[in-house]
Design a protein around this motif. Structure first.
Motif, mmCIF file in Angstrom:
data_model
loop_
_atom_site.group_PDB
_atom_site.id
_atom_site.type_symbol
_atom_site.label_atom_id
_atom_site.label_comp_id
_atom_site.label_asym_id
_atom_site.label_seq_id
_atom_site.Cartn_x
_atom_site.Cartn_y
_atom_site.Cartn_z
ATOM 1 N N ALA A 106 54.637 29.159 46.119
ATOM 2 C CA ALA A 106 53.328 29.043 45.481
ATOM 3 C C ALA A 106 53.191 30.185 44.486
ATOM 4 O O ALA A 106 53.202 31.353 44.865
ATOM 5 N N THR A 107 53.072 29.850 43.202
ATOM 6 C CA THR A 107 52.985 30.869 42.150
ATOM 7 C C THR A 107 51.852 30.512 41.185
ATOM 8 O O THR A 107 52.085 30.226 40.010
ATOM 9 N N PRO A 108 50.621 30.516 41.659
ATOM 10 C CA PRO A 108 49.497 30.135 40.791
ATOM 11 C C PRO A 108 49.285 31.146 39.677
ATOM 12 O O PRO A 108 49.692 32.304 39.776
ATOM 13 N N GLY A 109 48.644 30.680 38.626
ATOM 14 C CA GLY A 109 48.306 31.584 37.537
ATOM 15 C C GLY A 109 48.334 30.901 36.189
ATOM 16 O O GLY A 109 47.334 30.844 35.487
ATOM 17 N N HIS A 110 49.498 30.382 35.789
ATOM 18 C CA HIS A 110 49.562 29.638 34.534
ATOM 19 C C HIS A 110 48.592 28.465 34.615
ATOM 20 O O HIS A 110 47.745 28.262 33.741
ATOM 21 N N PRO A 140 46.381 31.949 30.443
ATOM 22 C CA PRO A 140 46.555 31.588 31.850
ATOM 23 C C PRO A 140 45.251 31.068 32.435
ATOM 24 O O PRO A 140 44.168 31.568 32.122
ATOM 25 N N ALA A 141 45.345 30.068 33.291
ATOM 26 C CA ALA A 141 44.151 29.530 33.944
ATOM 27 C C ALA A 141 43.548 30.543 34.904
ATOM 28 O O ALA A 141 42.331 30.588 35.079
ATOM 29 N N ALA A 142 44.394 31.348 35.531
ATOM 30 C CA ALA A 142 43.935 32.342 36.512
ATOM 31 C C ALA A 142 44.723 33.629 36.285
ATOM 32 O O ALA A 142 45.744 33.860 36.939
#
Length: 218
Positions: A106-110, A140-142
């Motif tokens: 899980a690598t959220p951010g982009h 980036p979205a987050a």
């Protein structure tokens, strides 16, 4: 093993085919719906059964027909933004194909639901390192989550780990953790606050001309 890179010169997008030829099974990472004839031909050429379609990220709001096109490949569609008709995966899950496997990170951010996929000494991380270079998303979205994903999940991997991008107009598909940790313009030598300030200064609309600075992958 069989490994194939597909690069779209117009968009810069990259797709990857990983296959266990002995077992006759394969996975696709970030395939494009418009490439279905080529992808199906590659699978048929080597008599491969497709086990998984892996998407590091998606921009389906801009490309609403893309999931429907990819479903025609006949394999489960794995992505961070859960779909009612697809499997739900979590960080650390193992997806097998033949005698091989990929591990989900899980690598959220982009995007909020970005995933990366680790296979052997390689990490397929899509647009994670793009920051300002994604043709579909200029910021980036987050941003806070992206900093954590890059510095705590990717940059802590061994220096020699190969990082495969989801988009690059120069067809520069691969770099290493050492290279990106040392030279990435948004992460190398910056504090978290410095990075966030740099991201906040980015334009918030997609430019008609995407610029890919040296060392940045999209």
């Amino acid at each position: 093993m069989y490994f194939r890179i597909l690069h779209d010169a117009a968009s810069g997008e990259l797709s990857y085919l990983l296959a266990d030829l002995d077992a006759g099974e394969a996975v696709l990472v970030d395939p494009r719906g418009r490439d279905l004839p080529v992808l199906q031909a590659l699978l048929a050429e080597h008599s491969l059964q497709l086990r998984w379609v892996l998407r590091t990220h998606q921009h389906d709001a801009l490309q609403p027909q893309e999931p429907l096109a990819l479903q025609r490949l006949g394999a489960p569609l794995v992505q961070g933004a859960a779909r009612l008709d697809g499997p739900v995966v979590a960080d650390g899950d193992i997806l097998s194909f033949g005698n091989e496997f990929v591990r989900v990170l899980a690598t959220p951010g982009h995007t909020a639901g970005c995933l990366s996929f680790a296979w052997r000494d390689r990490l397929f991380c899509g647009g994670l390192l793009a920051v300002d270079a994604c043709p579909h998303q200029p910021q980036p979205a987050a941003p806070e989550a992206l900093w954590d994903s890059v510095t705590q999940r990717v940059f802590t991997l061994p220096d020699e780990t190969l990082l495969f991008a989801g988009c690059d107009h120069r067809a520069r598909a691969v770099s290493t953790v050492l290279e990106q940790r040392s030279w990435h313009p948004f992460f190398a030598g910056l504090t978290r606050d410095g990075y966030l300030a740099r991201v906040a200064a980015l334009p918030n609309q997609v430019s008609k001309t995407s610029i890919y600075p040296e060392g940045v992958q999209a």
